[in-house]
Design an enzyme around this catalytic site. Structure first.
Site, PDB file in Angstrom:
ATOM      1  N   ILE A 116       0.765  -1.394  -0.020  1.00 17.14           N
ATOM      2  CA  ILE A 116      -0.344   0.202  -0.117  1.00 17.14           C
ATOM      3  C   ILE A 116       0.985   1.433   0.201  1.00 17.14           C
ATOM      4  CG2 ILE A 116      -1.726   1.349   0.850  1.00 17.14           C
ATOM      5  CD1 ILE A 116      -2.384  -1.877   0.465  1.00 17.14           C
ATOM      6  N   GLU A 117       1.133   2.219  -1.083  1.00 12.59           N
ATOM      7  CA  GLU A 117       1.171   3.164  -0.449  1.00 12.59           C
ATOM      8  C   GLU A 117       0.455   4.681  -1.087  1.00 12.59           C
ATOM      9  OE1 GLU A 117       4.195   5.984  -5.175  1.00 12.59           O
ATOM     10  OE2 GLU A 117       3.276   3.703  -5.307  1.00 12.59           O
ATOM     11  N   VAL A 118       1.019   5.115   0.385  1.00 11.48           N
ATOM     12  CA  VAL A 118      -0.410   6.346   1.002  1.00 11.48           C
ATOM     13  C   VAL A 118       0.705   7.868   0.049  1.00 11.48           C
ATOM     14  CG1 VAL A 118      -1.277   7.919   2.450  1.00 11.48           C
ATOM     15  CG2 VAL A 118      -1.754   5.164   2.059  1.00 11.48           C
TER      16      VAL A 118
END
Length: 123
Positions: A116-118
């Site tokens: 997951i990349e925010v």
């Protein structure tokens, strides 16, 4: 021809564990649809959840997801929030290339090791 993404699907080992994680960590809204299927809504999109083998039309694998999610929060606030929720950041902050220009991102894994990349767009 295509205007936007409506939903994506993640293959997970435990749907309710994933629902709890995304609700707790990313403040997504849990929803139930289509005879008990589970999803997570945010903005005008959603992530549908399935277990391995539930959908026979694809070759999905548990932990094979890699998502980039854009936030309106300051990245420092995202980092502090992840730390408060005891989520290990595996990379970042780093500058990457988003669909509409430069983004600054932090990366972490969900319970099934989906990446997951925010990110925030550079001002």
């Amino acid at each position: 021809m295509i205007s936007h993404i409506d939903h994506i699907v993640l293959t997970v080992t435990d749907i309710e564990r994933s629902v709890a994680f995304y609700q707790r960590v990313l403040h997504m809204e849990p929803v139930t649809f289509a005879a008990g299927r589970r999803a997570l809504r945010f903005g005008m999109q959603k992530i549908n959840l399935q277990t391995l083998g539930q959908e026979t039309r694809n070759r999905a694998g548990v932990g094979s997801g890699d998502l980039c999610l854009i936030t309106q929060w300051k990245l420092e606030d995202v980092i502090a929030h992840l730390q408060a929720k005891q989520v290990e950041i595996v990379e970042g902050p780093v500058t990457k290339s988003g669909a509409m220009g430069a983004i600054t991102s932090v990366y972490f894994n969900d319970p099934d090791l989906n990446l997951i990349e925010v990110s925030v767009y550079s001002q």
